[in-house]
Design a protein around this motif. Structure first.
Motif, short mmCIF file in Angstrom:
data_model
loop_
_atom_site.label_atom_id
_atom_site.label_comp_id
_atom_site.label_asym_id
_atom_site.label_seq_id
_atom_site.Cartn_x
_atom_site.Cartn_y
_atom_site.Cartn_z
N ARG A 140 48.59 16.01 51.66
CA ARG A 140 49.58 14.77 51.37
C ARG A 140 50.54 14.64 52.55
O ARG A 140 51.86 14.01 52.36
CB ARG A 140 50.18 15.00 49.96
CG ARG A 140 49.43 14.97 48.96
CD ARG A 140 48.57 13.92 48.72
NE ARG A 140 49.42 12.66 48.42
CZ ARG A 140 48.83 11.44 48.57
NH1 ARG A 140 47.79 11.11 49.23
NH2 ARG A 140 49.72 10.39 48.13
N THR A 141 50.41 15.08 53.68
CA THR A 141 51.27 14.71 54.99
C THR A 141 50.97 13.79 55.65
O THR A 141 49.79 13.44 55.90
CB THR A 141 51.61 16.25 55.60
OG1 THR A 141 50.52 16.33 56.45
CG2 THR A 141 52.28 17.12 55.01
N ARG A 142 51.92 13.01 56.36
CA ARG A 142 51.42 12.02 57.07
C ARG A 142 51.19 12.44 58.50
O ARG A 142 51.95 13.43 59.07
CB ARG A 142 52.64 10.97 57.09
CG ARG A 142 52.80 10.18 55.75
CD ARG A 142 54.15 9.15 55.53
NE ARG A 142 54.47 8.35 56.59
CZ ARG A 142 54.12 7.22 56.77
NH1 ARG A 142 53.40 6.44 55.55
NH2 ARG A 142 54.36 6.61 57.52
N LYS B 266 46.78 8.90 62.82
CA LYS B 266 45.05 8.60 62.42
C LYS B 266 44.31 9.15 63.09
O LYS B 266 43.22 9.93 62.67
CB LYS B 266 44.81 7.08 62.52
CG LYS B 266 43.42 6.77 61.89
CD LYS B 266 43.27 5.08 62.17
CE LYS B 266 41.96 4.58 61.73
NZ LYS B 266 41.64 3.24 62.29
N VAL C 153 49.46 5.43 61.29
CA VAL C 153 49.74 6.69 60.44
C VAL C 153 49.04 6.51 59.09
O VAL C 153 48.83 5.54 58.40
CB VAL C 153 51.32 6.63 60.15
CG1 VAL C 153 51.57 8.07 59.37
CG2 VAL C 153 51.97 6.79 61.55
N ARG C 154 48.19 7.77 58.87
CA ARG C 154 47.64 7.82 57.51
C ARG C 154 48.01 9.07 56.81
O ARG C 154 48.73 9.93 57.38
CB ARG C 154 46.35 8.15 57.94
CG ARG C 154 45.35 6.83 58.42
CD ARG C 154 45.58 5.62 57.69
NE ARG C 154 44.83 4.57 58.08
CZ ARG C 154 45.34 3.51 58.97
NH1 ARG C 154 46.55 3.78 59.18
NH2 ARG C 154 44.76 2.63 59.57
N THR C 155 47.93 9.34 55.54
CA THR C 155 48.27 10.52 54.69
C THR C 155 47.08 11.22 54.47
O THR C 155 45.99 10.56 53.98
CB THR C 155 48.83 10.01 53.34
OG1 THR C 155 49.96 9.23 53.75
CG2 THR C 155 49.29 11.31 52.43
N CYS C 156 47.10 12.54 54.56
CA CYS C 156 46.05 13.36 54.36
C CYS C 156 45.63 13.53 52.87
O CYS C 156 46.78 13.75 52.14
CB CYS C 156 46.13 14.80 54.83
SG CYS C 156 45.08 16.06 54.41
#
Length: 130
Positions: free
Chosen positions: A27-29, A32, A20-23
């Protein structure tokens, strides 16, 4: 005083599968695989710029972004690229002008579907009633 996380208070969203990454834009998770990795590279003139890394294989620090113009524009407005990529050229300047994002914007524009104008509706009645 630390609060305990109450999962029933969170809205029901499906949990992302895998890493999982954050944009950096919205800023939402997200998973990837749903995000585009970007890194610091150079533009056509050799100046430092944010460049796409769709294969996610470029060396160095990367940031992640939904591949949409909306998230791109949010990240530019927030000056999030230099901060997320820890680019030293913008520290203390206040304007964030040391890192161009034009190559990434052009890449995302090529990914977006082309809006073709549709033919205007006509008022003609082609049925023959005479």
């Amino acid at each position: 005083m630390a609060r305990e996380h109450i999962s029933s208070a969170c809205p029901d969203r499906p949990a992302p599968v895998g890493p999982v990454r954050t944009c950096v834009g919205c800023r939402t998770r997200a998973a990837k695989a749903e995000l585009l990795r970007v890194t610091v590279g150079s533009d056509a003139h050799g100046h430092p710029a944010v460049v796409p890394d769709p294969a996610a294989t470029a060396p160095g620090r990367g940031a992640h972004l939904h591949p949409t113009t909306e998230c791109y524009e949010l990240a530019v407005r927030r000056r999030a690229f230099a901060r997320a990529l820890r680019f030293p050229g913008t520290q203390g300047r206040g304007n964030g002008s040391g890192l161009a994002s034009t190559p990434l914007g052009e890449y995302l524009a090529r990914l977006a579907p082309i809006d073709r104008p549709t033919e205007p509706p006509t008022d003609r009645n082609w049925s023959s009633s005479s």
